[in-house]
Enzyme design. Sequence first.
Site, PDB file in Angstrom:
ATOM      1  CB  THR A 186      -0.913  -0.002   1.253  1.00 38.27           C
ATOM      2  OG1 THR A 186      -1.807  -1.096   1.142  1.00 38.27           O
ATOM      3  CG2 THR A 186      -1.711   1.273   1.377  1.00 38.27           C
ATOM      4  CG  ASP A 190      -1.931  -6.666  -2.618  1.00 37.30           C
ATOM      5  OD1 ASP A 190      -1.716  -7.368  -1.610  1.00 37.30           O
ATOM      6  OD2 ASP A 190      -2.912  -5.924  -2.732  1.00 37.30           O
ATOM      7  CB  SER A 221      -2.665 -10.523  -0.859  1.00 36.90           C
ATOM      8  OG  SER A 221      -3.005  -9.329  -0.247  1.00 36.90           O
ATOM      9  CB  THR A 242      -2.521 -20.869  21.367  1.00 38.70           C
ATOM     10  OG1 THR A 242      -3.851 -20.462  21.727  1.00 38.70           O
ATOM     11  CG2 THR A 242      -1.590 -19.687  21.522  1.00 38.70           C
ATOM     12  CD  GLN A 243      -8.010 -21.996  16.569  1.00 40.60           C
ATOM     13  OE1 GLN A 243      -9.051 -21.488  16.939  1.00 40.60           O
ATOM     14  NE2 GLN A 243      -7.981 -23.122  15.890  1.00 40.60           N
ATOM     15  CB  CYS A 244      -5.051 -17.382  22.530  1.00 36.13           C
ATOM     16  SG  CYS A 244      -6.350 -18.399  23.208  1.00 36.13           S
ATOM     17  CB  THR A 300       0.197  -4.091   6.168  1.00 37.79           C
ATOM     18  OG1 THR A 300      -1.046  -4.090   5.471  1.00 37.79           O
ATOM     19  CG2 THR A 300       0.792  -2.705   6.191  1.00 37.79           C
ATOM     20  CG  ASP A 301      -2.802  -7.676   3.208  1.00 39.51           C
ATOM     21  OD1 ASP A 301      -3.219  -6.997   4.167  1.00 39.51           O
ATOM     22  OD2 ASP A 301      -3.299  -7.628   2.069  1.00 39.51           O
TER      23      ASP A 301
HETATM   24  N1  ASP Z   1      -2.763  -5.649   0.337  1.00 35.54           N
HETATM   25  C1  ASP Z   1      -1.721  -4.735   0.751  1.00 35.54           C
HETATM   26  C2  ASP Z   1      -0.419  -5.509   0.789  1.00 35.54           C
HETATM   27  O1  ASP Z   1      -0.197  -6.247   1.689  1.00 35.54           O
HETATM   28  C3  ASP Z   1      -2.027  -4.147   2.066  1.00 35.54           C
HETATM   29  C4  ASP Z   1      -0.993  -3.195   2.600  1.00 35.54           C
HETATM   30  O2  ASP Z   1       0.100  -3.017   2.140  1.00 35.54           O
HETATM   31  O3  ASP Z   1      -1.332  -2.542   3.599  1.00 35.54           O
HETATM   32  O4  ASP Z   1       0.394  -5.401  -0.073  1.00 35.54           O
END
Ligand code: ASP
Length: 335
Positions: free
Chosen positions: A13, A58, A60, A272-274, A90-91
């Site tokens: 992003t 991206d 993702s 853990t899922q926690c 960030t993903d």
């Molecule tokens: N979908 C974006 C990525 O991970 C989200 C981000 O950067 O905040 O590349």
Amino acid sequence: MKQKILVIYAGGTIGMQASAQGYVPVAGFERQVRQQLNDERAAQLPAFDMLELDQLIDSSNLQPHHWCELAGIIQQRWQQYDGFVLLHGTDTMAYTASMLSFMLQGIDKPVIVTGSQIPLAELRNDALDNLLTALIFAGQYSIPEVCICFNGRLLRGNRSRKLKSAALDAFDSPNYGHLGQAGINITLHAERLLAVGRANFNIPELNPDAVVVLPVYPGMSASVAKAILNDNAVKGCVLQTYGAGNPPDANSELMRVLEEAIKRGVSIVNVTQCLQGEVNQGAYATGATLNRLGVIAGSDLTLEAAFTKLHYLIATEPQAHIGALMVKPLCGEMA
Ligand code: ASP
């Protein structure tokens, strides 16, 4: 002498622009950044070069081979710079920061991963602040580890998680104290940092099919686990259980599928899922079942750290060593 930092733009992003399909990464991030910095502001920052990947993503769409490429870029330029800032989506940022910590063990200078929730191209954004804070931490402080710097928090990379999809304080490290903060003043908690080491890079080739994730859920059937685990390429599995590390052990068929996979040589690690706390495999009889099957208790590893550590160990160690190494902290990833 002024410190020199290499900023690597991999996508995400922070450098995206709006398109008819939503945000997409676009080339030319360095020009955007330099436009925002006048000479006076730039003079207060560490000097930096910028390198942009040919294929911006991206995150993702991140694949394990991207970790090898990013670590390779850093390794090749290790002696030329005093620190590194990686701009990343960030993903999957927590996965990348975790994997870099394993591939770049024993480093004596900072590798700081950052990005943003709002692109630099937008009027109101967190991109410039995250980038400048990361540059200042990388250039003015002695930080011998891979970190995530986000919204004024400096976090150990392999303890970090993306916890919020829309807020600017998207990252935290629920099982480890912050390494630093940039508020009105900048603080570094030197006592929480790793000891300065000797750079010991190991960037193995990774098989993307080698590690899978298997979350337990109410009603989970053995056939789901079988479908995921019964592939010869699978050598490791992160099992995400409830609470203190408890699986639905009343499903004996499911337990049998796990046991058979372990007998075939698949390393299964229980996390853990926690969000906070650790696996205590045996606090409950349900968890104790996993001890009998030979499941490795993952302590307080995050999913991202467990997943990348398994990938790393599978690619670098004989199978017989993986159990012992998974429960041993290699670079601050677990208690
Ligand atoms: N979908 C974006 C990525 O991970 C989200 C981000 O950067 O905040 O590349």
